[in-house]
Design a protein around this motif. Structure first.
Motif, PDB file in Angstrom:
ATOM      1  N   PHE A   1       0.803  -1.247   0.000  1.00 22.88           N
ATOM      2  CA  PHE A   1       0.000   0.000   0.000  1.00 22.88           C
ATOM      3  C   PHE A   1       0.832   1.292   0.000  1.00 22.88           C
ATOM      4  O   PHE A   1       0.321   2.349   0.324  1.00 22.88           O
ATOM      5  CB  PHE A   1      -0.942   0.054   1.221  1.00 22.88           C
ATOM      6  CG  PHE A   1      -1.904  -1.090   1.308  1.00 22.88           C
ATOM      7  CD1 PHE A   1      -2.799  -1.326   0.274  1.00 22.88           C
ATOM      8  CD2 PHE A   1      -1.916  -1.926   2.408  1.00 22.88           C
ATOM      9  CE1 PHE A   1      -3.707  -2.384   0.362  1.00 22.88           C
ATOM     10  CE2 PHE A   1      -2.810  -2.986   2.493  1.00 22.88           C
ATOM     11  CZ  PHE A   1      -3.711  -3.205   1.460  1.00 22.88           C
ATOM     12  N   TYR A   2       2.131   1.176  -0.330  1.00 19.43           N
ATOM     13  CA  TYR A   2       2.968   2.390  -0.292  1.00 19.43           C
ATOM     14  C   TYR A   2       2.546   3.389  -1.366  1.00 19.43           C
ATOM     15  O   TYR A   2       2.838   4.571  -1.271  1.00 19.43           O
ATOM     16  CB  TYR A   2       4.453   2.027  -0.436  1.00 19.43           C
ATOM     17  CG  TYR A   2       4.730   1.027  -1.516  1.00 19.43           C
ATOM     18  CD1 TYR A   2       4.908   1.441  -2.836  1.00 19.43           C
ATOM     19  CD2 TYR A   2       4.768  -0.335  -1.237  1.00 19.43           C
ATOM     20  CE1 TYR A   2       5.120   0.509  -3.836  1.00 19.43           C
ATOM     21  CE2 TYR A   2       4.976  -1.268  -2.229  1.00 19.43           C
ATOM     22  CZ  TYR A   2       5.155  -0.845  -3.528  1.00 19.43           C
ATOM     23  OH  TYR A   2       5.349  -1.757  -4.528  1.00 19.43           O
TER      24      TYR A   2
ATOM     25  N   GLY B   1       4.657  10.628  -2.901  1.00 22.46           N
ATOM     26  CA  GLY B   1       4.760  12.088  -2.850  1.00 22.46           C
ATOM     27  C   GLY B   1       4.653  12.659  -1.444  1.00 22.46           C
ATOM     28  O   GLY B   1       4.752  13.858  -1.258  1.00 22.46           O
ATOM     29  N   ASP B   2       4.463  11.774  -0.438  1.00 23.68           N
ATOM     30  CA  ASP B   2       4.356  12.258   0.941  1.00 23.68           C
ATOM     31  C   ASP B   2       5.751  12.230   1.560  1.00 23.68           C
ATOM     32  O   ASP B   2       6.309  11.178   1.824  1.00 23.68           O
ATOM     33  CB  ASP B   2       3.404  11.351   1.726  1.00 23.68           C
ATOM     34  CG  ASP B   2       3.232  11.796   3.170  1.00 23.68           C
ATOM     35  OD1 ASP B   2       4.062  12.600   3.652  1.00 23.68           O
ATOM     36  OD2 ASP B   2       2.271  11.331   3.812  1.00 23.68           O
TER      37      ASP B   2
ATOM     38  N   ASP C   1      11.168   5.845   1.236  1.00 29.81           N
ATOM     39  CA  ASP C   1       9.901   6.544   1.059  1.00 29.81           C
ATOM     40  C   ASP C   1       9.118   5.774  -0.008  1.00 29.81           C
ATOM     41  O   ASP C   1       9.605   4.762  -0.529  1.00 29.81           O
ATOM     42  CB  ASP C   1      10.105   8.030   0.692  1.00 29.81           C
ATOM     43  CG  ASP C   1      10.923   8.229  -0.569  1.00 29.81           C
ATOM     44  OD1 ASP C   1      11.216   7.217  -1.259  1.00 29.81           O
ATOM     45  OD2 ASP C   1      11.262   9.376  -0.877  1.00 29.81           O
ATOM     46  N   ALA C   2       7.901   6.244  -0.321  1.00 32.41           N
ATOM     47  CA  ALA C   2       7.065   5.476  -1.243  1.00 32.41           C
ATOM     48  C   ALA C   2       7.689   5.407  -2.634  1.00 32.41           C
ATOM     49  O   ALA C   2       7.576   4.397  -3.339  1.00 32.41           O
ATOM     50  CB  ALA C   2       5.677   6.103  -1.316  1.00 32.41           C
ATOM     51  N   GLU C   3       8.376   6.478  -3.020  1.00 32.22           N
ATOM     52  CA  GLU C   3       9.044   6.483  -4.318  1.00 32.22           C
ATOM     53  C   GLU C   3      10.146   5.415  -4.353  1.00 32.22           C
ATOM     54  O   GLU C   3      10.283   4.677  -5.325  1.00 32.22           O
ATOM     55  CB  GLU C   3       9.635   7.879  -4.535  1.00 32.22           C
ATOM     56  CG  GLU C   3      10.334   8.059  -5.851  1.00 32.22           C
ATOM     57  CD  GLU C   3      10.967   9.463  -5.932  1.00 32.22           C
ATOM     58  OE1 GLU C   3      10.292  10.453  -5.600  1.00 32.22           O
ATOM     59  OE2 GLU C   3      12.141   9.532  -6.322  1.00 32.22           O
TER      60      GLU C   3
ATOM     61  N   GLN D   1       5.178  13.267  -9.980  1.00 30.52           N
ATOM     62  CA  GLN D   1       6.632  13.404 -10.049  1.00 30.52           C
ATOM     63  C   GLN D   1       7.299  12.196  -9.403  1.00 30.52           C
ATOM     64  O   GLN D   1       8.281  11.666  -9.932  1.00 30.52           O
ATOM     65  CB  GLN D   1       7.090  14.678  -9.317  1.00 30.52           C
ATOM     66  CG  GLN D   1       6.697  15.959 -10.013  1.00 30.52           C
ATOM     67  CD  GLN D   1       7.600  16.286 -11.188  1.00 30.52           C
ATOM     68  OE1 GLN D   1       8.319  15.425 -11.695  1.00 30.52           O
ATOM     69  NE2 GLN D   1       7.558  17.527 -11.632  1.00 30.52           N
ATOM     70  N   ALA D   2       6.780  11.765  -8.256  1.00 25.88           N
ATOM     71  CA  ALA D   2       7.369  10.620  -7.560  1.00 25.88           C
ATOM     72  C   ALA D   2       7.285   9.371  -8.440  1.00 25.88           C
ATOM     73  O   ALA D   2       8.216   8.561  -8.483  1.00 25.88           O
ATOM     74  CB  ALA D   2       6.652  10.389  -6.229  1.00 25.88           C
ATOM     75  N   THR D   3       6.185   9.225  -9.187  1.00 27.33           N
ATOM     76  CA  THR D   3       6.030   8.056 -10.057  1.00 27.33           C
ATOM     77  C   THR D   3       7.044   8.102 -11.203  1.00 27.33           C
ATOM     78  O   THR D   3       7.670   7.089 -11.544  1.00 27.33           O
ATOM     79  CB  THR D   3       4.588   8.001 -10.614  1.00 27.33           C
ATOM     80  OG1 THR D   3       3.676   8.045  -9.518  1.00 27.33           O
ATOM     81  CG2 THR D   3       4.353   6.745 -11.434  1.00 27.33           C
ATOM     82  N   ILE D   4       7.224   9.286 -11.784  1.00 27.65           N
ATOM     83  CA  ILE D   4       8.201   9.434 -12.867  1.00 27.65           C
ATOM     84  C   ILE D   4       9.604   9.076 -12.354  1.00 27.65           C
ATOM     85  O   ILE D   4      10.331   8.285 -12.963  1.00 27.65           O
ATOM     86  CB  ILE D   4       8.198  10.883 -13.429  1.00 27.65           C
ATOM     87  CG1 ILE D   4       6.849  11.195 -14.092  1.00 27.65           C
ATOM     88  CG2 ILE D   4       9.352  11.100 -14.411  1.00 27.65           C
ATOM     89  CD1 ILE D   4       6.682  12.633 -14.563  1.00 27.65           C
TER      90      ILE D   4
END
Ligand SMILES: Nc1ncnc2c1ncn2[C@@H]1O[C@H](COP(=O)(O)OP(=O)(O)OP(=O)(O)O)[C@@H](O)[C@H]1O
Ligand SMILES: [Mg+2]
Length: 700
Positions: A70-71, A76-77, A90-92, A131-134
């Motif tokens: 579930f990250y 982006g947090d 972090d989630a990224e 942005q975090a996904t990219i």
């Protein structure tokens, strides 16, 4: 080895990878190294070993706390951190670990090498999450071709009509997010017109209802709080997801839990489950109806031709039933493909990115793209080009701006939610400073406190002391990511420096208001007019000069607190000095033209006023000066001490001389008839500069 470009549905709970094969016109879902089409988005790390997918999920189910799931909901947090194997992620970072392992697994299983990828995100993802996904994709070794919205990907794979027209709605309830997206589809043209959602609402919330229920019952029976024991709790979460899925096909199921040596067995019926999760279901309907409302024009359930259910959670009977009740018709379900349709659409988009267009033929084996649908237009071949798919923004983009009263700051919206992406929105501004700051936010409220502060842009390349006219282009690019550029009216690009903001919204606002107050105090201007009173000015010129000064002072209002007037011909005279603006009225009447121009009013001014920033000297003349060289030297001294000089010439004035004594951009040679207007412009420039709070201006 064959090199391919793929589409990846990076889901909260499950992920899938697909490729479009141009030779066959087919979309293939690529299996992972254990032969599965979908891979649980779970990461496990212990003793230097990293596992993802089913193996990691098995560890999670066994209560191993060195797992993370579930990250995606934390993308982006910047405050989210999980330690795995002693290292912080972090989630990224977790997405990156997951994606690189997934890439390796798919490459190994299929004997291919993956270069580029289109990665999908929930339509409701904001800037930081995109942005975090990219970044996660790039760090995992993909060339990120594009980020596309999950429902839009589903429409690409499902919704093309092959000639017909329809308004389709995608109701996408996944593991962690809910998105509703409405699109107009005409043949191969897809125009998304609205989107809404919640990136913290998905199957896991339904799981949580069961988890809480079981925790309660266990506590009642044994007095033991399972949630206090991380391992038992992790196991229970996995167990409840399983039970929830069972309730999709059976009327009741048992959940067995063990903790602290006790074993509890609890029966949950579908009826109970549906009752306890009613409010979650209602939440999705509320968000859907809000989406209709935002479209305006009485848009409602009746305006939609077709509703498509996407996402694993739409398998729950309550979803189908509720939508059918609201819609009055049965929604479309895509059965077995519910988990992979998003990846399929992303794969088509990936091919579109590299090839520019893609042709789908109506027949063929396997997962033919067109077979996801069964569109209204029937089985015809379709060509999709890059411009065939137009998406919209899920969040409004705004900027901090001073409210009309100048005493508070609002979020001034520049790009409204549901505006087309990829299209710049230009705004024109005038500003008298050298550089300015703009704070950009995402959110729907006019109160900035309810919005997310994205970036601070420092825009520079303007000239000081002149009224700069420029435009700023705000853009949501094809990835839904914000871009800001600027250019002067002359076409010269402005420098735009983007940075993230470490302060909170309220800290920024408090600081801007404080700075504005200070700037206002500082910005009180001290203005001196030096008016040529040589013989040639007599008559109309001197009368126009008087009129211009009076207009000027009234225009400036409270920005001016000191005004002075020098008349110069063969000598210079203070007609008033450092007086309140009102005093100028009396003084201008003393202006009387006579004699030649032997004076150097600049030297005269400097001697009396000394040095000090923020002073303004406006010189008006109509002819040649005898002591030009002296005046040039005097002007250099004044400019060096912070005086801004405007030099306005009428009649026989020498423009090159005026340019030499004026501050940059401050020289003007005009027709007498333009005098009032020119003075007004200068007053306007000064007023704009004075009201700008520090370097921040209310651009909105
Ligand atoms: N038969 C079923 N009954 C109920 N729920 C189900 C069923 N099958 C799958 N789900 C739920 O669907 C969710 C996963 O769906 P999906 O794979 O579409 O989501 P995702 O892509 O991982 O998440 P998101 O799109 O939110 O990022 C999980 O919560 C899962 O429990
Ligand atoms: Mg999904």
């Amino acid at each position: 080895m064959k090199s391919i470009n793929v589409g990846i549905d990076l889901g909260t709970t499950y992920s899938a990878v697909a490729v479009f094969d141009a030779a066959t016109g087919r979309v293939d879902i690529l299996k992972n190294d254990i032969g599965e089409e979908i891979t649980p988005s779970v990461v496990y790390m212990e003793n230097g070993e990293t596992l993802i997918g089913q193996e990691a999920k098995d560890q999670q189910a066994a209560g191993n706390v060195n797992t993370c799931a579930f990250y995606k909901s934390m993308m982006g947090d910047e405050n989210f951190v999980r330690y795995l194997d002693g290292k912080p992620f972090d989630a990224e970072g977790l997405s990156c670990v997951f994606l690189s392992k997934l890439k390796a697994a798919v490459e190994k299983q299929n004997g291919v090498s993956i270069t580029g990828a289109v990665i999908t995100v929930p339509a409701y993802f904001n800037e930081a999450q995109r942005q975090a996904t990219i970044h996660a994709g790039e760090k995992a070794g993909f060339k990120v071709l594009k980020i596309i919205n999950e429902p839009t990907a589903a429409i690409i794979a499902y919704g093309l009509t092959g000639g017909g027209k329809k308004t389709a709605m995608v109701y996408d309830l996944g593991g962690g997010t809910f998105d509703v997206t409405i699109a107009k589809i005409d043949g191969a043209q897809v125009d998304v017109i609205a989107t809404n959602g919640d990136h913290q609402l998905g199957g896991r919330n339904w799981d949580k209802v069961l988890v809480d229920e079981i925790v309660d019952r266990f506590e009642q029976e044994f007095g033991v709080d399972i949630s206090a024991n991380k391992e038992d709790y992790t196991e229970l979460v996995v167990r409840c997801e399983k039970a929830k899925k069972q309730l999709t096909s059976v009327a009741a199921t048992d959940i067995t839990v063990r903790s602290e040596g006790y074993t509890g067995k609890y029966t949950v019926t579908r009826e109970e489950f549906e009752d306890k999760t009613k409010r979650l279901m209602a939440e999705t309907i509320m968000l859907t109806e809000k989406c209709f409302e935002e479209l305006g024009g009485g848009f409602g359930w009746h305006s939609v031709d077709e509703i498509v259910l996407v996402g694993g959670s739409t398998r729950m009977p309550q979803v189908f039933d509720t939508i059918q009740r609201k819609f009055g018709k049965a929604p479309k379900t895509i059965g077995g493909k519910v988990d992979t349709i998003v990846a399929a659409g992303a794969a088509m988009q990936a091919h579109l990115c590299v090839a520019g267009s893609i042709t789908l033929t109506p027949t063929g084996g396997g997962m033919q793209a067109a077979q996801f649908g069964g569109g209204a237009g029937g089985p015809v071949s379709l060509t999709i080009s890059s411009s065939s798919i137009r998406d919209v923004t899920s969040h409004s983009l705004g900027m901090l701006a001073f409210a009309g009263d100048g005493a508070s700051i609002i979020n001034s919206i520049i790009i409204k939610k549901n505006s087309m992406v990829g299209k710049p929105y230009s705004k024109r501004y005038t500003f008298a400073g050298e550089q300015l700051e703009a704070y950009v936010l995402q959110g729907e409220s006019s109160s900035p406190y309810d919005c997310t502060l994205l970036y601070k842009y420092v825009i520079s390349g303007m000239k000081k002391g002149v009224k700069n006219e420029f435009t700023i282009d705000f853009l949501y690019d094809q990835n839904g990511v914000v871009q800001v550029t600027g250019k002067l009216a002359s076409g010269t690009p402005l420098k735009v420096n983007k940075s993230t903001v470490s302060e909170s919204v309220s800290e920024v606002i408090d600081r801007l208001l404080r700075e504005k107050e200070e700037a206002k105090k500082r910005a009180k201007v001290d203005i001196t007019f030096a008016i040529d009173t040589s013989g040639s000015m007599s008559g109309t010129p001197i009368n126009e000069a008087k009129r211009s000064i009076l207009e000027f002072v009234s225009q400036l209002g409270d920005a001016a607190d000191k005004v002075s007037l020098i008349g110069f011909a063969n000598s210079s005279t203070w007609l008033c000095r450092d007086d309140a603006p009102r005093a100028i009225e009396k003084a201008v009447h003393k202006l009387d033209a006579d004699g030649g121009t032997n004076a150097d009013p600049l030297e005269y001014y400097g001697k009396a006023k000394g040095s000090g920033d923020g002073r303004i000297l406006i010189v008006l003349t109509d002819g040649e000066w005898f002591r030009k060289d002296d005046a040039i030297r005097s002007s250099d001294v004044l400019k060096g001490s912070g005086v801004t000089i405007y030099a306005i010439g009428v009649g026989d004035a020498d423009y090159r001389f005026l340019e030499r004594i004026a501050s940059p951009g401050g020289a003007k040679k005009i027709d007498l008839r333009q005098l009032v207007e020119t003075f007004k412009e200068i007053a306007d420039t000064i007023a704009t500069e004075a009201s700008a709070a520090g370097s921040y201006t209310s651009l909105g």
